[in-house]
Design a protein around this motif. Sequence first.
Motif, mmCIF file in Angstrom:
data_model
loop_
_atom_site.group_PDB
_atom_site.id
_atom_site.type_symbol
_atom_site.label_atom_id
_atom_site.label_comp_id
_atom_site.label_asym_id
_atom_site.label_seq_id
_atom_site.Cartn_x
_atom_site.Cartn_y
_atom_site.Cartn_z
ATOM 1 N N ASP A 89 94.715 49.193 -42.189
ATOM 2 C CA ASP A 89 94.862 48.539 -43.495
ATOM 3 C C ASP A 89 94.685 47.023 -43.292
ATOM 4 O O ASP A 89 95.334 46.213 -43.927
ATOM 5 C CB ASP A 89 96.242 48.871 -44.091
ATOM 6 N N TYR A 92 97.850 44.985 -42.671
ATOM 7 C CA TYR A 92 99.080 45.453 -43.318
ATOM 8 C C TYR A 92 99.642 46.665 -42.561
ATOM 9 O O TYR A 92 100.579 47.318 -43.014
ATOM 10 C CB TYR A 92 98.854 45.772 -44.797
ATOM 11 N N HIS A 132 106.874 48.829 -43.936
ATOM 12 C CA HIS A 132 106.301 49.770 -42.974
ATOM 13 C C HIS A 132 105.712 49.011 -41.800
ATOM 14 O O HIS A 132 105.394 47.826 -41.906
ATOM 15 C CB HIS A 132 105.210 50.616 -43.637
ATOM 16 N N PHE A 176 96.289 55.306 -51.308
ATOM 17 C CA PHE A 176 95.038 55.379 -50.541
ATOM 18 C C PHE A 176 94.753 56.835 -50.146
ATOM 19 O O PHE A 176 95.323 57.341 -49.182
ATOM 20 C CB PHE A 176 95.053 54.543 -49.241
ATOM 21 N N PHE A 196 102.172 54.507 -47.749
ATOM 22 C CA PHE A 196 100.746 54.184 -47.666
ATOM 23 C C PHE A 196 100.089 55.158 -46.682
ATOM 24 O O PHE A 196 100.397 56.349 -46.729
ATOM 25 C CB PHE A 196 100.572 52.694 -47.321
ATOM 26 N N ARG A 230 105.352 35.699 -48.411
ATOM 27 C CA ARG A 230 104.919 36.637 -49.448
ATOM 28 C C ARG A 230 105.398 37.988 -48.919
ATOM 29 O O ARG A 230 105.156 38.345 -47.749
ATOM 30 C CB ARG A 230 103.402 36.572 -49.605
ATOM 31 N N ASP A 232 105.483 41.853 -48.799
ATOM 32 C CA ASP A 232 104.697 43.034 -49.140
ATOM 33 C C ASP A 232 105.626 44.149 -49.634
ATOM 34 O O ASP A 232 106.675 44.405 -49.037
ATOM 35 C CB ASP A 232 103.956 43.489 -47.871
ATOM 36 N N VAL A 233 105.236 44.824 -50.712
ATOM 37 C CA VAL A 233 105.960 45.984 -51.245
ATOM 38 C C VAL A 233 107.463 45.710 -51.312
ATOM 39 O O VAL A 233 108.276 46.535 -50.879
ATOM 40 C CB VAL A 233 105.707 47.270 -50.409
ATOM 41 N N GLU A 287 105.908 40.934 -53.757
ATOM 42 C CA GLU A 287 104.990 41.842 -54.440
ATOM 43 C C GLU A 287 105.828 42.971 -55.026
ATOM 44 O O GLU A 287 106.442 43.743 -54.290
ATOM 45 C CB GLU A 287 103.974 42.411 -53.450
ATOM 46 N N HIS A 349 93.193 40.387 -52.997
ATOM 47 C CA HIS A 349 92.457 41.209 -52.035
ATOM 48 C C HIS A 349 92.592 42.693 -52.341
ATOM 49 O O HIS A 349 92.093 43.526 -51.598
ATOM 50 C CB HIS A 349 93.007 40.917 -50.630
ATOM 51 N N ASP A 350 93.319 43.025 -53.405
ATOM 52 C CA ASP A 350 93.559 44.432 -53.732
ATOM 53 C C ASP A 350 92.832 44.898 -54.992
ATOM 54 O O ASP A 350 92.859 46.095 -55.309
ATOM 55 C CB ASP A 350 95.065 44.673 -53.960
ATOM 56 N N ARG A 405 88.705 48.740 -51.362
ATOM 57 C CA ARG A 405 88.826 47.352 -51.798
ATOM 58 C C ARG A 405 87.870 46.390 -51.095
ATOM 59 O O ARG A 405 88.024 45.175 -51.196
ATOM 60 C CB ARG A 405 90.283 46.891 -51.578
ATOM 61 N N ARG A 409 86.721 41.639 -50.965
ATOM 62 C CA ARG A 409 87.034 40.988 -49.689
ATOM 63 C C ARG A 409 85.778 40.409 -49.031
ATOM 64 O O ARG A 409 85.774 40.099 -47.834
ATOM 65 C CB ARG A 409 87.717 41.986 -48.760
HETATM 66 C C1 NOJ Z 1 100.109 45.548 -50.677
HETATM 67 C C2 NOJ Z 1 99.017 44.750 -50.037
HETATM 68 O O1 NOJ Z 1 98.615 43.725 -50.913
HETATM 69 C C3 NOJ Z 1 97.907 45.721 -49.732
HETATM 70 O O2 NOJ Z 1 96.733 45.063 -49.309
HETATM 71 C C4 NOJ Z 1 98.397 46.693 -48.702
HETATM 72 O O3 NOJ Z 1 97.382 47.658 -48.478
HETATM 73 C C5 NOJ Z 1 99.668 47.410 -49.173
HETATM 74 N N1 NOJ Z 1 100.619 46.517 -49.735
HETATM 75 C C6 NOJ Z 1 100.329 48.121 -48.023
HETATM 76 O O4 NOJ Z 1 100.851 47.193 -47.114
#
Ligand code: NOJ
Length: 556
Positions: A89, A92, A132, A176, A196, A230, A232-233, A287, A349-350, A405, A409
Motif C-alpha cells: 500500500d 501505508y 495497522h 481494496f 485493509f 496526520r 491514518d484511519v 483521517e 492520493h486516494d 488509485r 499519484r
Molecule cells: C488511508 C490512506 O490515505 C490510504 O492511502 C491508505 O491506503 C489507507 N488509509 C490504509 O492505510
Amino acid sequence: MSRADAGGTPWWAGAVIYQVYPRSFCLADPDGRRRRLAEPGASRFAPPDGPLRAGVGDLEGVRRHLDHLARLGVDAVWLCPFYPSPGDDFGYDVADYCDVDPLLGDLGDLDRLVAEAHSLGLRVLVDWVPNHTSDRHPWFVESRSSRFSRRRDWYVWRKGRDGNPGLPPNNWRRAFGDGPAWSYDDASGEWYLHLFLPSQPDLNWSNPEVVEAMEAVLDFWLERGVDGFRIDVAHGLGKDPALPDLPPERAWLPVAAQHDDERTHPILRRLRARLDAHPRAPVALGEVFLLDATRVARYYGAGDELHLAFDFVPMFCGFDPRCLRRSLQQIDELLSPAGAWPALALSSHDRPRHRTRYGGSERRARLAAVLLLTMRATAVLYAGEELGLEDATVLEADRLDPGGRDPCRAPVPWTPDPDHGWALEGSRPWLPWPPEASTRHAASQWADETSILHLYRELLALRRTEPALRLGELRFLSSADPLVAFVRSGGGRSHATFCNFGDAPVRVPADALGSLGSPTLGQVVLSSLGRPAAHRDEPFDGVLGPEEAVVTRLAG
Ligand code: NOJ
C-alpha cells in the motif's frame, strides 16, 4: 517553532497544509538510493527491483522543492509515509515506524528536510499509521509465530465463527478488493483482522503495550523536530472485543468506511493530552473517513481529541453548488460554535484529482481553489493541484495500486525536459506523467503570471494578510443555484466570495446586499479567471462570468 502566534491562536487554525506523496513528488538522488540499497539488509522489506522501485521519488526530491512551497505561501508540509515498507500500500504498510525506506532516503535526509523546512518557515507533519502495520513488521512476525507468542495479543486474532475454522469470525469486509477483513493463518489455526489488505494486520489498541509502543513512535519523530501528525484511519483504533457483525444491510461496505466505536475516543484523548504537553504542541490531524459530518465532529471530543479532522464529504461532491454549499455549511454549523476547525481538501492520493472529477476543466479547478482557500477551514492542498494537474491515464498493464488509485499519484512535472526535473537516468517514472506535462509544469507556471499557480499564490498571500480570510467567521448568503456566496469577517474587516457554478454569466441578485450587511458588493480583490489589473480595487458590478469566482473586500 513556537506553539502559536502572538495572539494565542494555534498555528494550524486556518492554515494551509501541503500534502506531499514522496513517491510522486521528485527523484533527486539516485546515487544515494543505489548506495543505500547496496547496504546489507537494506532491501529486507522492499519489493524486488521492478516497477515498484524504478522511477520513484525520494526525500531529497522533496527537500529540493521546499522553495516552491515557501514561494507558494503554504504553512506546512505533510509527508505521506516514507517508512520501510514492502510497498503493498505504498508505505501505508509500515514495517518499521522509526526509519526511512532506503528507496526514499535515510534519517539524515529526513533531518535535513525538516531543518530546511523550518528555516523557510514551513512546519512538517508526518503520517502516523497506528491502525495497522505491515505483515512484515517484526511485531506481526512475532505475533503470528505462535498462539503463545509474547506479542500474540498485539494484533486481533480470533477463532472462526462458531468455532468453525473455515469461517471468518464476523461479516466485516476489507477495503481494496472484495473480501473479508480477516485472513486465516494455517500455522496457528486462527484468523487475524485487517481493515485493509491482508498484508496490513490491525494492531490491538486495547493492549496497553501497543499503546506505549505507538506513543514511543510519536516521541521518536517529535525528537526529530516534526510539528505534528496526520493520523491514518484515526476512527479505526478502538474496537469492541466482541467484534459483532455489522447489520446485514451495511455489511457490503468496507468496515474502514463505517467503523465508529466509542472505544476510539479515550485513545484519542490520551494522544491529545500527550501532544498538548509537548513544548511544540504538535498538531493531530486525523483521517476520519466516515462521510458524515455529525459523526466526524465527534472526533474533536470536547476540544480534547483531534485538533483537526478531515471531513471528506465535499471531496465526494461533483462540481455541484448544492452539494458543496450544503456540506460546507453543515460542517461549519457543527464546528464553529465550539471554535473547532475543519480540515478540508478537494484532492488527495486516494481520490481522483478534483480537476479530473469536475470534467477536466481548468476554469472549474480555479473556481474550486477560490472556494477552498476563502473557506473557514484549515485547507489541505494535494501536491500538483496548484499546477492544475489532472489524473494520468494508467493502462491496465501499468496499474500498481490494489485500490485503483494510480492515476491521481502521477509524478509532478517540474520542468519542460522529457524527465521533467526528475533524475530518472533513462528509467521511466513509477507512474505515467499527467496530461500536458510538457507544457503544464512548475517552471512554465512560475513564469506566467496568469497561471493557476499564481492564482493559488495570490489566494495564499491574501489569506496571510487578511486575518478575516484566515480566521474570520463564515456566513453563507442565501443564494440560488448556480451561485454560492459567503462572507468571512473578523477583526473589523469582511470579505465576500461569489462563485458562479453555471456555464452562463450570472448577476448577483439585488437582495444579496441585504444578507451581506453591506451597502455595496465590495471592491474586487481577485477573480478565479484573473481580471485585468485595471479592474482590481474597482467596485464589483455583480456580474460573474461562466464558472468564475470573485473575492471582494467589503466596506468596513
Ligand atoms: C488511508 C490512506 O490515505 C490510504 O492511502 C491508505 O491506503 C489507507 N488509509 C490504509 O492505510
